[in-house]
Design an enzyme around this catalytic site. Structure first.
Site, short mmCIF file in Angstrom:
data_model
loop_
_atom_site.label_atom_id
_atom_site.label_comp_id
_atom_site.label_asym_id
_atom_site.label_seq_id
_atom_site.Cartn_x
_atom_site.Cartn_y
_atom_site.Cartn_z
N ARG A 65 0.81 -1.23 0.00
CA ARG A 65 0.00 0.00 0.00
C ARG A 65 0.83 1.27 0.00
O ARG A 65 0.47 2.23 -0.68
CB ARG A 65 -1.04 -0.03 1.12
CG ARG A 65 -0.55 0.03 2.50
CD ARG A 65 -1.46 -0.70 3.43
NE ARG A 65 -1.18 -2.12 3.35
CZ ARG A 65 -2.08 -3.07 3.48
NH1 ARG A 65 -3.32 -2.78 3.70
NH2 ARG A 65 -1.71 -4.33 3.41
N THR A 66 1.94 1.31 0.73
CA THR A 66 2.72 2.55 0.78
C THR A 66 3.29 2.88 -0.60
O THR A 66 3.17 4.00 -1.09
CB THR A 66 3.83 2.44 1.84
OG1 THR A 66 3.24 2.07 3.09
CG2 THR A 66 4.57 3.74 2.00
N LYS A 93 23.95 -7.10 -5.90
CA LYS A 93 25.31 -7.29 -6.43
C LYS A 93 26.35 -6.66 -5.52
O LYS A 93 27.50 -6.52 -5.89
CB LYS A 93 25.40 -6.70 -7.84
CG LYS A 93 24.44 -7.36 -8.81
CD LYS A 93 24.51 -6.70 -10.18
CE LYS A 93 23.41 -7.22 -11.09
NZ LYS A 93 23.17 -6.33 -12.22
N ARG A 115 12.19 3.48 1.42
CA ARG A 115 11.93 2.57 2.55
C ARG A 115 13.15 1.68 2.71
O ARG A 115 13.69 1.18 1.72
CB ARG A 115 10.69 1.72 2.28
CG ARG A 115 10.53 0.60 3.31
CD ARG A 115 9.21 -0.09 3.23
NE ARG A 115 8.16 0.75 3.76
CZ ARG A 115 6.92 0.31 4.02
NH1 ARG A 115 6.60 -0.95 3.79
NH2 ARG A 115 6.01 1.11 4.52
N HIS A 143 7.81 6.36 10.31
CA HIS A 143 7.03 6.17 9.08
C HIS A 143 6.03 7.35 9.06
O HIS A 143 4.86 7.19 9.34
CB HIS A 143 6.30 4.83 9.18
CG HIS A 143 5.61 4.38 7.93
ND1 HIS A 143 5.54 5.14 6.78
CD2 HIS A 143 4.94 3.24 7.65
CE1 HIS A 143 4.87 4.46 5.86
NE2 HIS A 143 4.49 3.32 6.36
C1 NCD Z 1 3.52 -0.72 8.12
C2 NCD Z 1 4.98 -0.64 7.81
O1 NCD Z 1 5.45 -1.13 6.79
O2 NCD Z 1 5.68 -0.05 8.62
N1 NCD Z 1 2.71 -0.93 7.02
C3 NCD Z 1 2.41 0.07 6.16
O3 NCD Z 1 3.20 0.94 5.87
N2 NCD Z 1 1.17 0.09 5.69
C4 NCD Z 1 3.23 -1.60 9.24
C5 NCD Z 1 3.57 -3.05 9.12
O4 NCD Z 1 4.32 -3.47 8.24
O5 NCD Z 1 3.09 -3.79 9.96
#
Ligand code: NCD
Length: 320
Positions: A65-66, A93, A115, A143
């Site tokens: 989703r992100t 690599k 990320r 986050h």
């Molecule tokens: C979260 C994350 O990746 O930090 N999910 C997200 O961004 N929707 C929480 C999770 O992974 O549990």
């Protein structure tokens, strides 16, 4: 909010965390996002605001989703968006994080959305590039856009953030979502409770200005919002909980435990959910109490607002 920054200012060229944002700055992002919620509900969703700009999504960790919502956010504002599947690229690599950053930087992107599994890695990367960097989750640190979308979801349903009591429950230890939410909710005057077994709480977490509970019934008593967190098994080395079944019994959310909360309390979860582990399937899908799908909708709007602010001409950049 009109506010000029002292020049020359580089303040908030990046969005690395909620830590360091003022309540006014948070409020500005949420207000801007409101407009995008309306836009996203129309058939014609495209704006030209970021035409000619390039956004690179650089995910060193899996995400559905992100990543998708950053991609949609960028595209709806007219930017070109590229997704790098880093796990499958040069990192494999042996290229270092900084080498990858320098390579991307040479292509003149305007925004890198990053990320990474290590806390602090996104900040390190931001120091090496010329463009704006958005932290889409670094290890168990921050986050920020998740906390902002959670705040927007709550504010739309409750009309405010100040004075609310929010319980964040479950795997706090590994959760960047929890850390960003604690910072944001505290900044906006909400009261935060953490409900978790001792093994899933960082030491001295009370210092962040939260109340700690080890019992769901006590922790949820009278709360306005129940925010459940995923048990992050991929970050666990060794055993933190006896079994999923026992975990659900004590810390999983179901209608029985929810009775302790206010009658009009809402349920949230950042996703992805482990149904039957931290949350019961039925309550997760409750169309009155659960805001989980709404959180996903708000995610696109909030990310559009953040991209808009970061792409403002530095001379006009306000409240960031
Ligand atoms: C979260 C994350 O990746 O930090 N999910 C997200 O961004 N929707 C929480 C999770 O992974 O549990």
């Amino acid at each position: 909010m009109e506010r000029t920054l002292p020049a020359p200012s580089n303040r908030h060229r990046h969005l690395l965390g909620i830590e360091g944002l003022s309540p006014e700055e948070i409020g500005e992002i949420l207000d801007l996002a409101e407009g995008y919620v309306a836009l996203n509900r129309q058939a014609e969703k495209k704006r030209a605001l970021l035409r000619g700009r390039t956004i690179i999504n650089c995910f060193f960790e899996n995400s559905t989703r992100t990543r998708t919502s950053f991609e949609l956010a960028g595209k709806r504002l007219g930017a070109d968006v590229i997704n790098m599947a880093v796990a499958a690229s040069s990192m494999r690599k042996g290229e270092t994080l900084i080498d990858t950053a320098m390579t991307l930087n040479a292509m003149h992107p305007d925004v890198l959305v990053v990320r990474h599994p290590e806390s602090g890695a996104v900040q390190l990367l931001s120091e090496k590039v010329d463009c704006s960097v958005v932290n889409a989750g670094d290890g168990s640190h921050e986050h920020p856009t998740q906390a902002l979308l959670d705040a927007l979801t709550i504010r739309r349903r409750k009309g405010r953030l100040g004075g609310l009591v929010v319980a964040i429950c479950g795997d706090i230890l590994h959760s960047r979502v929890a850390r960003s939410n604690i910072a944001l909710l505290n900044a906006m005057g909400a009261r935060v409770r953490l409900v978790a077994p001792l093994t899933l709480l960082p030491a001295a977490i009370e210092r962040l200005g939260v109340e700690v509970f080890h019992d769901m019934e006590k922790g949820l008593a009278g709360v306005d919002i129940v925010m459940m967190l995923r048990l992050q098994s991929e970050r666990m080395h060794g055993s933190f909980v006896p079994s999923s079944r026992e975990y659900f019994h004590f810390f999983g959310l179901d209608y029985d435990k929810m009775r302790a909360a206010k009658a009009d309390a809402f349920i949230m979860h950042p996703g992805p959910m482990n149904r039957g582990v931290e949350i019961g399937s039925e309550i997760a899908d409750d169309i009155v109490k659960s805001l989980i799908r709404e959180q996903v909708e708000m995610g696109v709007a909030v990310r559009m607002a953040c991209l808009e602010i970061l792409n403002r001409d530095p001379a006009n950049r306000q409240a960031q």
